[in-house]
Design an enzyme around this catalytic site. Structure first.
Site, short mmCIF file in Angstrom:
data_model
loop_
_atom_site.label_atom_id
_atom_site.label_comp_id
_atom_site.label_asym_id
_atom_site.label_seq_id
_atom_site.Cartn_x
_atom_site.Cartn_y
_atom_site.Cartn_z
N ASP A 128 5.87 -3.41 0.89
CA ASP A 128 4.45 -3.28 0.60
C ASP A 128 4.25 -2.97 -0.89
OD1 ASP A 128 1.71 -3.00 1.12
OD2 ASP A 128 1.89 -0.88 1.65
N HIS A 129 3.47 -3.79 -1.57
CA HIS A 129 3.17 -3.60 -3.00
C HIS A 129 4.41 -3.37 -3.86
CE1 HIS A 129 -1.20 -3.54 -2.61
NE2 HIS A 129 -1.03 -2.84 -1.50
N HIS A 135 -6.02 -5.58 3.08
CA HIS A 135 -5.42 -4.25 2.85
C HIS A 135 -6.51 -3.21 3.07
CE1 HIS A 135 -1.38 -5.00 0.85
NE2 HIS A 135 -1.79 -6.19 1.25
N GLY A 136 -6.13 -1.94 3.20
CA GLY A 136 -7.12 -0.88 3.39
C GLY A 136 -7.84 -1.01 4.72
N SER A 171 -7.39 0.68 7.50
CA SER A 171 -7.73 1.91 8.24
C SER A 171 -9.01 2.49 7.65
CB SER A 171 -6.56 2.90 8.22
OG SER A 171 -6.48 3.62 7.03
N GLY A 175 -6.67 3.95 0.94
CA GLY A 175 -6.91 5.39 1.09
C GLY A 175 -8.07 5.72 2.01
N ASN A 234 -3.36 -4.49 6.96
CA ASN A 234 -2.57 -3.33 6.57
C ASN A 234 -3.30 -2.06 6.98
OD1 ASN A 234 -1.17 -5.41 5.26
ND2 ASN A 234 -0.51 -4.02 3.64
ZN ZN Z 1 -2.28 -2.43 -0.02
#
Ligand code: ZN
Length: 290
Positions: free
Chosen positions: A81-82, A216-217, A219, A187, A238
């Site tokens: 990841d990243h 991504h992000g 959650s 985050g 993600n």
């Molecule tokens: Zn990410």
């Protein structure tokens, strides 16, 4: 069984569901994610973030991730990841990772494209799938992925991925998946995110069929919005921050009830059980009613 992400994302898109991609920076989380996927009988992607390497080096957790994936009854992709520097990407490959996110989104477009083109050719010869990022994902105060902090619904729009640019990038590089920006951030969200679902549709339509769209992000995003993004063409989501915080809150209550009187192995087991149930809920959402 250990797989790369090509086939599982292909099937997910065909069937209209999303594949969860969850960070596993310790053995409890690793067991919880794979346990949840096995109980639901769905494929899953486990990933180690370069920014989590200060918690546990990839050489320690990586081989465990690969071992658990190999033993699993469901297809499991082990993904970086990243990964933002080449040396780190090579460390992941040496650990046996089957998929790499090589994130050069902070570099100029041409440089990101040239380097990913070169890298994807090598990775595909090794049967490793590749994810890139276009647009710069924003972050929140307590997250460490980089990008702008303190965004608003208006300011975040300037980071949104352009569909035509995404199409050119995907065609030129041949990447298997592309992380794009359309309203999510890394985050914990200061205010609820607003996703530009039409943009996801436009990106999916413009890009070659063989490159999958990634959120991504994930959650902290409402279930309805996640499902709308999946229906619009997102096949990899993600997910981590909210699960990790929910688990800490649960352990806080668990310890309060026992006035702090518990063995550490009991705390670990409680965390594993809580996260497994939590992830089952998350993976069920991604199934998008399927
Ligand atoms: Zn990410």
């Amino acid at each position: 069984m250990l797989v790369n992400m090509k086939e599982i994302l292909e099937n997910a898109e065909k069937e209209g569901y999303g594949i969860g991609c969850i960070n596993t920076p310790n053995v409890e989380t690793l067991r919880a994610v794979i346990g949840a996927a096995e109980e639901l009988n769905v494929p899953v992607i486990i990933d180690h973030a370069q920014v989590h390497d200060s918690l546990i080096p990839i050489e320690e957790i990586g081989p465990k991730m690969v071992e658990y994936a190999k033993k699993s009854t469901v297809p499991v992709c082990v993904h970086l990841d990243h990964g933002s520097d080449y040396n780190f990407v090579m460390r992941a490959i040496r650990c046996g990772f089957t998929s790499i996110m090589y994130d050069l989104s902070e570099s100029p477009f041409e440089e990101n494209m040239e380097k990913l083109k070169e890298f994807t050719k090598i990775a595909h010869d090794l049967d490793i799938t590749v994810e890139a990022e276009l647009g710069i994902m924003t972050s929140t105060e307590d997250d460490t992925h980089g990008g702008e902090v303190g965004w608003t619904h208006e300011s975040i729009k300037k980071t949104f991925t352009d569909p035509e640019q995404a199409a050119t990038f995907a065609r030129e590089t041949g990447v298997d998946a592309l992380a794009v920006c359309f309203g999510t951030a890394h985050g914990i969200y200061a205010e609820p995110p607003l996703l530009d679902i039409d943009r996801v549709k436009a990106i999916r339509k413009a890009m070659p069929e063989s490159t999958r769209v990634v959120m991504h992000g994930g959650s902290g995003v409402d279930e309805d919005q996640i499902q709308a993004a999946i229906s619009a063409g997102c096949s990899k989501i993600n997910y981590y921050s909210y699960m990790a915080k929910a688990c800490s809150k649960h352990i806080n209550n668990y310890l309060a009830e026992r006035e702090g009187n518990a063995y550490w192995h009991e705390v670990q087991e409680e965390a594993y059980t809580f996260m497994k149930e939590y992830i089952k809920g998350v993976l069920n959402t991604f199934k998008n009613g399927k």
